[in-house]
Design an enzyme around this catalytic site. Structure first.
Site, PDB file in Angstrom:
ATOM      1  N   LYS A  23      96.812  -2.957   2.993  1.00  0.00           N
ATOM      2  CA  LYS A  23      97.486  -3.430   4.203  1.00  0.00           C
ATOM      3  C   LYS A  23      98.734  -4.250   3.863  1.00  0.00           C
ATOM      4  CE  LYS A  23      94.942  -1.372   7.168  1.00  0.00           C
ATOM      5  NZ  LYS A  23      95.515  -0.266   7.977  1.00  0.00           N
TER       6      LYS A  23
ATOM      7  N   TYR B 278      91.080  -3.133   0.795  1.00  0.00           N
ATOM      8  CA  TYR B 278      91.653  -3.095   2.139  1.00  0.00           C
ATOM      9  C   TYR B 278      92.879  -3.998   2.228  1.00  0.00           C
ATOM     10  CZ  TYR B 278      91.753  -3.205   7.271  1.00  0.00           C
ATOM     11  OH  TYR B 278      92.122  -3.104   8.592  1.00  0.00           O
TER      12      TYR B 278
ATOM     13  N   ASP C 241      92.216  15.479   7.118  1.00  0.00           N
ATOM     14  CA  ASP C 241      91.989  14.440   6.118  1.00  0.00           C
ATOM     15  C   ASP C 241      93.371  13.945   5.699  1.00  0.00           C
ATOM     16  OD1 ASP C 241      91.508  12.869   3.902  1.00  0.00           O
ATOM     17  OD2 ASP C 241      90.293  14.353   2.838  1.00  0.00           O
ATOM     18  N   VAL C 242      93.742  12.748   6.123  1.00  0.00           N
ATOM     19  CA  VAL C 242      95.109  12.282   5.881  1.00  0.00           C
ATOM     20  C   VAL C 242      95.400  12.052   4.404  1.00  0.00           C
ATOM     21  CG1 VAL C 242      95.344  11.238   8.172  1.00  0.00           C
ATOM     22  CG2 VAL C 242      94.532   9.833   6.241  1.00  0.00           C
TER      23      VAL C 242
ATOM     24  N   ASN D 222      97.420   5.249  11.941  1.00  0.00           N
ATOM     25  CA  ASN D 222      96.292   4.357  12.217  1.00  0.00           C
ATOM     26  C   ASN D 222      95.072   4.588  11.338  1.00  0.00           C
ATOM     27  OD1 ASN D 222      94.462   2.661  14.079  1.00  0.00           O
ATOM     28  ND2 ASN D 222      93.572   4.714  14.282  1.00  0.00           N
TER      29      ASN D 222
END
Length: 263
Positions: free
Chosen positions: A172, A168, A73-74, A100
């Site tokens: 980003k 999102y 789990d990043v 990613n």
């Protein structure tokens, strides 16, 4: 968290073989990139939340590939530390991180987005990217020969938003700042960092593109997609460059997608 090694050549990496860590490697772009790197002779650590999906990616790489599967789990600092510890124990070094892992979040109007959903996207897309980059940076700075490369998945949304995508889009845009800071801070240590901004690769995450997705004018429209393998080849090119050269930003997109002129 547990890890397993798969492949006929699994084990400690020696010689000129380079080692890559790919997050979100259980599907989509992450899987395509991991398979392309493995086919090019890289040792690849596959990281992602779903152990079964990572095992499927490893199986697709084939018996000749050297892959390490590490369920991760990043957004969890302890998981990320364990991931890079496993990679260094098994392969001795980290030459590449493809940062990613990401999630879009629910496509709802801003006023209906819960704080929990906002936080979930930020935790994976931004906090997770930072934790992985920091761990990779530490490894690359300390190893001998020193240095390595970090490639961040930025997305077209690092430039322009879609409707109902504030979490999102914000993460980003933040990824671009992360990329620039890593590039600057990595200079003294032979650590290069670049960003690939991807538009409409055909994955599970972009399934709505082919059935109709909300446009800036309020209409629904089907959007063209491209093969994720086209993205993977671009990442491989960026990864294969000598550390004295860097693709700082690259945009790879379906040719006729509504990006130029969006909105």
């Amino acid at each position: 968290m547990s890890d397993t090694t798969t492949g006929a050549t699994a084990g400690t990496t020696t010689g000129t073989t380079k080692t890559a860590v790919v997050t979100g490697a259980g599907s989509g772009i992450g899987r395509a990139v991991a398979l392309t790197l493995a086919a090019a002779g890289w040792s690849v650590a596959l990281a992602g939340r779903r152990a079964q999906a990572l095992d499927e990616t490893a199986a697709l790489a084939g018996d000749g590939a050297t892959v390490l599967t590490v369920p991760t789990d990043v957004s969890d600092a302890h998981d990320v530390a364990a991931l890079f510890s496993s990679v260094r124990d098994r392969f001795g070094r980290v030459d590449l991180l493809f940062n990613n892992a990401g999630t879009f979040g629910p496509p709802v109007p801003l006023e209906d987005l819960s704080y929990e959903d906002w936080r979930s996207v930020v935790d994976v897309n931004l906090n997770g990217a930072f934790l992985c980059a920091q761990a990779a940076f530490r490894a690359m700075k300390e190893q001998s020969p020193r240095g390595g490369r970090i490639i961040n998945n930025g997305s077209i949304s690092a430039h322009v938003p879609r409707p109902h995508s504030i979490a999102y889009t914000a993460t980003k845009h933040a990824m671009t700042g992360l990329t620039k800071s890593l590039s600057l801070d990595g200079r003294p240590y032979d650590i290069a960092c670049g960003q690939i901004d991807i538009g409409n690769a055909a994955t599970e995450m972009t399934g709505r593109m082919q059935t109709g997705i909300l446009q800036a004018n309020g209409e629904l429209a089907v959007e063209p997609v491209m093969d994720a393998a086209d993205v993977a080849r671009t990442v491989l090119h960026m990864a294969a460059l000598p550390l004295k050269a860097n693709v700082q930003f690259a945009t790879v997109m379906a040719t006729t997608m509504p990006f130029i002129g969006r909105g």
